[in-house]
Design a protein around this motif. Sequence first.
Motif, mmCIF file in Angstrom:
data_model
loop_
_atom_site.group_PDB
_atom_site.id
_atom_site.type_symbol
_atom_site.label_atom_id
_atom_site.label_comp_id
_atom_site.label_asym_id
_atom_site.label_seq_id
_atom_site.Cartn_x
_atom_site.Cartn_y
_atom_site.Cartn_z
ATOM 1 N N THR A 62 0.827 -1.207 0.000
ATOM 2 C CA THR A 62 0.000 0.000 0.000
ATOM 3 C C THR A 62 0.861 1.257 0.000
ATOM 4 O O THR A 62 0.590 2.215 -0.742
ATOM 5 N N GLN A 66 1.148 4.212 -2.956
ATOM 6 C CA GLN A 66 1.058 5.643 -2.667
ATOM 7 C C GLN A 66 2.277 6.390 -3.193
ATOM 8 O O GLN A 66 2.149 7.493 -3.734
ATOM 9 N N GLN A 90 -9.732 -2.092 0.873
ATOM 10 C CA GLN A 90 -10.118 -0.688 0.826
ATOM 11 C C GLN A 90 -8.894 0.223 0.824
ATOM 12 O O GLN A 90 -8.821 1.196 0.066
ATOM 13 N N ARG A 94 -7.872 2.959 -2.057
ATOM 14 C CA ARG A 94 -7.749 4.359 -1.694
ATOM 15 C C ARG A 94 -6.345 4.882 -1.958
ATOM 16 O O ARG A 94 -6.142 6.072 -2.195
ATOM 17 N N SER A 145 -18.324 11.411 -1.062
ATOM 18 C CA SER A 145 -16.897 11.695 -0.930
ATOM 19 C C SER A 145 -16.324 12.038 -2.276
ATOM 20 O O SER A 145 -16.912 11.756 -3.308
ATOM 21 N N MET A 147 -12.973 11.210 -4.331
ATOM 22 C CA MET A 147 -11.727 10.470 -4.387
ATOM 23 C C MET A 147 -10.916 10.980 -5.572
ATOM 24 O O MET A 147 -11.442 11.599 -6.492
ATOM 25 N N SER A 148 -9.637 10.662 -5.586
ATOM 26 C CA SER A 148 -8.759 11.065 -6.680
ATOM 27 C C SER A 148 -9.273 10.497 -7.994
ATOM 28 O O SER A 148 -9.500 9.306 -8.129
ATOM 29 N N ARG A 213 -14.341 1.583 -3.680
ATOM 30 C CA ARG A 213 -13.239 2.541 -3.659
ATOM 31 C C ARG A 213 -13.693 3.924 -3.196
ATOM 32 O O ARG A 213 -12.925 4.699 -2.618
ATOM 33 N N GLY A 215 -15.599 4.548 -0.789
ATOM 34 C CA GLY A 215 -15.784 4.589 0.644
ATOM 35 C C GLY A 215 -17.203 4.357 1.115
ATOM 36 O O GLY A 215 -17.666 5.012 2.047
#
Length: 218
Positions: A62, A66, A90, A94, A145, A147-148, A213, A215
């Motif tokens: 993870t 990132q 998740q 994310r 939400s 998200m990117s 993804r 959330g």
Amino acid sequence: MRIALVDDDAFVRGLLVSTLGQEPGVEVVWEAGSGEESLEKFAVEPVELILIDLQMPGMGGTATIQAFQKLDNPPMMIVVSTLTTTDKVQAAFRAGARGYFMKEDNPALIADCLGRALQGELVFSSKCSMVVVEQLKGASTVAPSKMSGESVWEGVLTDRELEIVGLLADSLETKEIARRLGTSIETVKKQVQSLMAKLGVNNRAGAVAAAFRAGLLR
């Protein structure tokens, strides 16, 4: 399609190399046994897509995902792991992953999904989908939400839309969904279009993955 493999298990890397290397149009450019090594190799020889494990010594999967997302031209990241807990799945999405498979999945299945991933579709193994669906079925309230790479939702999924997401993940056709829910085909079509619009996707295959993804879990 130029890809790379990141896993501290040499046996798994070898299995994927032998399988994916036989797929038309797929070139395994390099392998790495850690997140740190993968970043170094990518800087020298960039690839379009990276298959990555989550459990590795040093920088975990993870964290590595990132780190790649911070680059100017990050590769597509697809997880191949033994971990199926919802928090791990998740966290991976994310962080920026666009696909999630189990190490026990047939490598040919993974190979078949790579092209779809590069076209922007979120891809799952059936086992991972089951984990997501069970969580979605238990969700009663959700919050919007951003998200990117996704737009702000105009609304949230209703209980019926959440139920439909689960049925879509079971590969049911519109007619069968309508029969199970005791409603009309046209009503189901409208509900499917509504939930896809809220999730920011344009196909059913990506609906469950996008919901996860974004959330939607408790």
